[in-house]
Write a protein that holds these residues in place. Structure first.
Motif, mmCIF file in Angstrom:
data_model
loop_
_atom_site.group_PDB
_atom_site.id
_atom_site.type_symbol
_atom_site.label_atom_id
_atom_site.label_comp_id
_atom_site.label_asym_id
_atom_site.label_seq_id
_atom_site.Cartn_x
_atom_site.Cartn_y
_atom_site.Cartn_z
ATOM 1 N N LYS A 114 -18.997 9.729 -40.021
ATOM 2 C CA LYS A 114 -17.637 10.018 -39.565
ATOM 3 C C LYS A 114 -16.868 10.715 -40.678
ATOM 4 N N LYS A 115 -15.655 11.077 -40.348
ATOM 5 C CA LYS A 115 -14.737 11.634 -41.339
ATOM 6 C C LYS A 115 -13.758 10.533 -41.736
ATOM 7 N N TYR A 116 -13.791 10.169 -43.015
ATOM 8 C CA TYR A 116 -12.962 9.071 -43.515
ATOM 9 C C TYR A 116 -11.902 9.608 -44.462
ATOM 10 N N CYS A 117 -10.710 9.103 -44.277
ATOM 11 C CA CYS A 117 -9.612 9.410 -45.205
ATOM 12 C C CYS A 117 -9.368 8.187 -46.072
ATOM 13 N N ILE A 118 -9.489 8.352 -47.374
ATOM 14 C CA ILE A 118 -9.239 7.258 -48.324
ATOM 15 C C ILE A 118 -7.960 7.576 -49.079
ATOM 16 N N LEU A 119 -6.953 6.742 -48.915
ATOM 17 C CA LEU A 119 -5.674 6.888 -49.606
ATOM 18 C C LEU A 119 -5.297 5.556 -50.243
ATOM 19 N N GLY A 120 -4.528 5.632 -51.309
ATOM 20 C CA GLY A 120 -4.121 4.384 -51.950
ATOM 21 C C GLY A 120 -3.125 4.596 -53.059
#
Length: 256
Positions: A114-120
């Motif tokens: 899948k396409k994952y967006c990692i933000l933090g």
């Protein structure tokens, strides 16, 4: 001869008298010392007699409590109170730990690429950065595409983890402003990123406004958002709320 004896006797008498007077003087001096010593001992006895026995004395303080007991609290006239310290602090890793991350990763792998967006958050501890880096590394190894931004902390850890998998085509980084607006550390890290998108049109905007625009773009390109945030990380939490409105899958892990 008789005259010499008479003269000698006349001289000897004063010498004897002088010797006897010295002896008498010494005895008198010794007597004076003994008398002084006796007087001192008498005075010491008088002082000892005049000492006040305070062992069993009871003194009343201003609050009417007795002072002078055997314990420290009684001597000071204090009352013991139990300190209220509240609940022990909860360990920081209570909310996000290795087990939870691995469980999430297992669920991700079972669903296919899948396409994952990692933000933090930028204010991420070294241990949390290692966890994020491990997660990004595993996702890319599983054939998933990682999207993130270029800020320090969580996003930088995601970039490092994805680069470790040696599949640069599965990493896309979107910057909220131009490359020149990034810190020297971020610029050095981004040199190894193949898919890099910048937004120089946002250079005149405040960073928080530009970051919200950047996050919206990232969410529009992905299927699943994974966020690492504190309860005060407003920008990251706003992105999570936006992802929910877009009916995306959202995994929100709190660091506090």
């Amino acid at each position: 001869m008789e005259k010499l004896q008479a003269a000698f006797s006349a001289v000897a008498v004063p010498s004897a008298l002088m010797h006897s007077s010295l002896v008498i003087g010494r005895k008198q001096h010794r007597g004076t010392i003994l008398n002084a010593s006796n007087n001192d001992s008498d005075r010491s006895e008088d002082l000892q007699t005049d000492n006040i026995d305070t062992t069993n004395m009871e003194i009343i303080n201003a609050k009417g409590n007795k002072v002078g007991g055997s314990s420290k609290e009684e001597k000071l006239g204090l009352e013991r109170e139990t300190a209220v310290v509240g609940d022990p602090q909860v360990a920081q890793m209570e909310t996000m730990n290795i087990t939870k991350v691995l469980t999430e990763l297992q669920a991700i792998q079972s669903q296919g690429p899948k396409k994952y967006c990692i933000l933090g958050t930028r204010h991420c501890s070294f241990l949390h950065q290692q966890i994020v880096e491990m997660l990004a590394y595993a996702l890319v190894l599983s054939g998933n595409h990682i999207y993130t931004s270029g800020a320090a902390g969580t996003n930088a850890a995601a970039i490092r983890g994805a680069l470790r998998a040696f599949q640069p085509q599965l990493l896309t980084v979107v910057l909220p402003q131009s490359m020149s607006k990034q810190t020297p550390e971020s610029q050095e890290l981004l040199e190894d990123v193949t898919n890099l998108i910048t937004m120089p049109q946002n250079d005149a905007m405040p960073l928080d406004v530009a970051s919200r625009i950047c996050n919206s773009h990232l969410l529009s390109e992905t299927d699943h958002l994974i966020s690492f945030a504190f309860h005060e990380s407003n920008t990251v939490l706003e992105a999570a709320e936006e992802a929910k409105k877009l009916e995306m899958l959202v995994t929100l892990l709190y660091l506090d």
